[in-house]
Design an enzyme around this catalytic site. Structure first.
Site, PDB file in Angstrom:
ATOM      1  N   TYR A 142       4.825 -47.087   4.815  1.00  0.00           N
ATOM      2  CA  TYR A 142       4.854 -46.527   6.166  1.00  0.00           C
ATOM      3  C   TYR A 142       3.991 -45.277   6.306  1.00  0.00           C
ATOM      4  O   TYR A 142       3.642 -44.888   7.421  1.00  0.00           O
ATOM      5  CB  TYR A 142       6.290 -46.192   6.573  1.00  0.00           C
ATOM      6  CG  TYR A 142       7.190 -47.390   6.738  1.00  0.00           C
ATOM      7  CD1 TYR A 142       6.722 -48.687   6.584  1.00  0.00           C
ATOM      8  CD2 TYR A 142       8.530 -47.234   7.040  1.00  0.00           C
ATOM      9  CE1 TYR A 142       7.557 -49.780   6.737  1.00  0.00           C
ATOM     10  CE2 TYR A 142       9.376 -48.320   7.200  1.00  0.00           C
ATOM     11  CZ  TYR A 142       8.884 -49.590   7.046  1.00  0.00           C
ATOM     12  OH  TYR A 142       9.709 -50.672   7.199  1.00  0.00           O
ATOM     13  N   LYS A 192      10.131 -53.618  -7.409  1.00  0.00           N
ATOM     14  CA  LYS A 192       9.342 -54.832  -7.662  1.00  0.00           C
ATOM     15  C   LYS A 192       8.436 -54.543  -8.846  1.00  0.00           C
ATOM     16  O   LYS A 192       7.208 -54.661  -8.795  1.00  0.00           O
ATOM     17  CB  LYS A 192       8.552 -55.232  -6.407  1.00  0.00           C
ATOM     18  CG  LYS A 192       7.900 -56.616  -6.493  1.00  0.00           C
ATOM     19  CD  LYS A 192       8.901 -57.747  -6.620  1.00  0.00           C
ATOM     20  CE  LYS A 192       8.162 -59.107  -6.602  1.00  0.00           C
ATOM     21  NZ  LYS A 192       9.062 -60.208  -7.018  1.00  0.00           N
ATOM     22  N   ASP A 224      13.541 -59.231  -4.641  1.00  0.00           N
ATOM     23  CA  ASP A 224      13.703 -60.591  -4.129  1.00  0.00           C
ATOM     24  C   ASP A 224      15.025 -61.204  -4.579  1.00  0.00           C
ATOM     25  O   ASP A 224      15.787 -61.743  -3.763  1.00  0.00           O
ATOM     26  CB  ASP A 224      12.513 -61.472  -4.512  1.00  0.00           C
ATOM     27  CG  ASP A 224      12.040 -61.271  -5.940  1.00  0.00           C
ATOM     28  OD1 ASP A 224      12.645 -60.450  -6.669  1.00  0.00           O
ATOM     29  OD2 ASP A 224      11.057 -61.921  -6.335  1.00  0.00           O
ATOM     30  N   ASP A 248      14.518 -50.553   4.294  1.00  0.00           N
ATOM     31  CA  ASP A 248      14.560 -50.936   5.701  1.00  0.00           C
ATOM     32  C   ASP A 248      15.076 -52.370   5.846  1.00  0.00           C
ATOM     33  O   ASP A 248      15.977 -52.662   6.633  1.00  0.00           O
ATOM     34  CB  ASP A 248      13.156 -50.801   6.292  1.00  0.00           C
ATOM     35  CG  ASP A 248      13.134 -50.896   7.810  1.00  0.00           C
ATOM     36  OD1 ASP A 248      14.193 -51.092   8.421  1.00  0.00           O
ATOM     37  OD2 ASP A 248      12.036 -50.778   8.386  1.00  0.00           O
ATOM     38  N   ASP A 252      19.237 -53.767   6.904  1.00  0.00           N
ATOM     39  CA  ASP A 252      19.476 -54.665   8.036  1.00  0.00           C
ATOM     40  C   ASP A 252      20.167 -55.948   7.569  1.00  0.00           C
ATOM     41  O   ASP A 252      21.060 -56.470   8.249  1.00  0.00           O
ATOM     42  CB  ASP A 252      18.159 -55.009   8.736  1.00  0.00           C
ATOM     43  CG  ASP A 252      17.710 -53.923   9.702  1.00  0.00           C
ATOM     44  OD1 ASP A 252      18.280 -52.820   9.658  1.00  0.00           O
ATOM     45  OD2 ASP A 252      16.786 -54.166  10.494  1.00  0.00           O
TER      46      ASP A 252
END
Length: 368
Positions: A142, A192, A224, A248, A252
């Site tokens: 971001y 990751k 993942d 993020d 959610d």
């Protein structure tokens, strides 16, 4: 009587509706516990673009810096969604996080038994889940540079850069360990590392910080496989710490554990201390939900929960925060509930129920 100043940024869509509910509950808590809040209201996001030509002007930023805390609503909506626009509402939010140096976003998720019918997960899967996601907030994709459109040999493209320094990673992971000490003393670091260099830095830094906390257990997970495991056995996890983009997405996803995105609260914290606590920005996790804006049916629980986090973290009103959270939990268990939780109550009715229970007047709560 303690008096606090809160920068109040309602935002767009349902933001003004749910933040108005949160403000009302804070004022009610102040009446019960003997404190007062001065609300300093400013525009942000799409509203600010329309009024001021920018998603966050310097005066609003200065007001946020001068406040004891910031209470923020969601920003954005179809009116400002043109990808070719020179200014986007989300720029205001990102600037707030960056300029106020709010590097850690805390997102608690609990599975209340009374809301088992609101979650797509089987009751036995979500039972007992009580986790805290700690998301790094000022680095990663971001904020990395270069970022933006590209053109190579006449072919349009785009680039986003994921960049982290060890100090950036270290401070948010250290906070996660500190928080775990007050919970079940277990941290899961999500990365990751098998593909990304930043993931390998993240994992190595987590190992280094863990050495400072021998009483806290550290586990590693790849993002993942973790995304699947989070909804397969959510009660297994305690504190989860991860980078900006992964946090993020995962937070959610975790909304299905609670039952609705409208339930989730968040606190964005930095290192700065005020006279009352740790300075922070507090906002519900959900978006501006333009399809239901103005209809009076938005779930205010995420915003009210964010206000409770504000009371605890930034204003030093722990007893008021406990009482507000207890009133919220009682309302979720006994009703009324908004349509996202299969109820038919209005935003106002749910807010009134929380206020009544906060004041110890549950007998006048109308359940629908």
């Amino acid at each position: 009587m303690n008096r606090y100043r809160v920068a109040f940024l309602p935002g767009d869509g349902i933001g003004p509706e749910v933040l108005g509910a949160a403000r009302r509950t804070v004022d009610a808590a102040g009446e019960r516990f003997g404190f007062a809040v001065a609300w300093d209201q400013h525009a942000v996001g799409g509203e600010a673009i329309d009024r001021l030509g920018t998603a966050l002007d310097d005066a609003t930023l200065a007001a946020c810096r001068d406040a004891d805390a910031v209470l923020l609503g969601a920003v954005g909506g179809p009116r400002w969604s043109d990808p070719r626009a020179a200014v986007r509402p989300e720029e205001g939010l990102l600037r707030l996080r960056h300029e106020l140096e709010l590097f850690a976003n805390l997102r608690p998720v609990r599975a209340l038994g009374a809301l088992a019918d609101a979650s797509p997960l089987r009751p036995e899967v979500r039972a007992g889940a009580d986790l805290l996601i700690v998301r790094e907030l000022t680095g990663g994709l971001y904020f990395g540079l270069p970022q933006g459109p590209t053109a190579v040999d006449g072919v349009d493209g785009a680039v986003d850069t994921c960049s982290y320094s060890r100090p950036e990673v270290e401070r948010v992971i250290r906070l996660a360990f500190e928080l775990a000490r007050d919970r079940r003393r277990r941290v899961t670091s999500v990365d990751k590392a098998n593909v990304m260099a930043t993931g390998r830095l993240w994992r190595a830094t987590a190992e280094s910080v863990a050495a400072e906390f021998p009483d806290v257990t550290l586990d590693h997970a790849l993002v993942d496989s973790f995304a699947a495991d989070l909804v397969r056995r959510p009660a297994h996890y305690d504190v989860i710490v991860t980078e900006n983009l992964f946090g993020d997405i995962l937070s959610d996803e975790a909304a299905v554990i609670a039952g609705s995105l409208g339930l989730l609260a968040s606190a964005s914290l930095g290192a700065r201390r005020t006279a009352f606590g740790r300075f922070g920005l507090f906002e519900p996790v959900h978006g501006s939900a333009p399809s239901i804006a103005g209809r009076g049916i938005a779930d205010p629980i995420g915003a009210i929960g964010s206000a409770a986090l504000m009371l605890r973290w930034s204003l030093g009103e722990a007893s008021a925060a406990d009482a507000l959270e207890t009133a919220v939990e009682a309302t979720l268990e006994a009703g009324p509930r908004t349509p996202d939780l299969a109820g038919d109550a209005s935003t106002e009715a749910v807010t009134e129920a929380v206020v009544a229970r906060l004041a110890g007047e549950a007998a006048r709560v109308t359940v629908r």
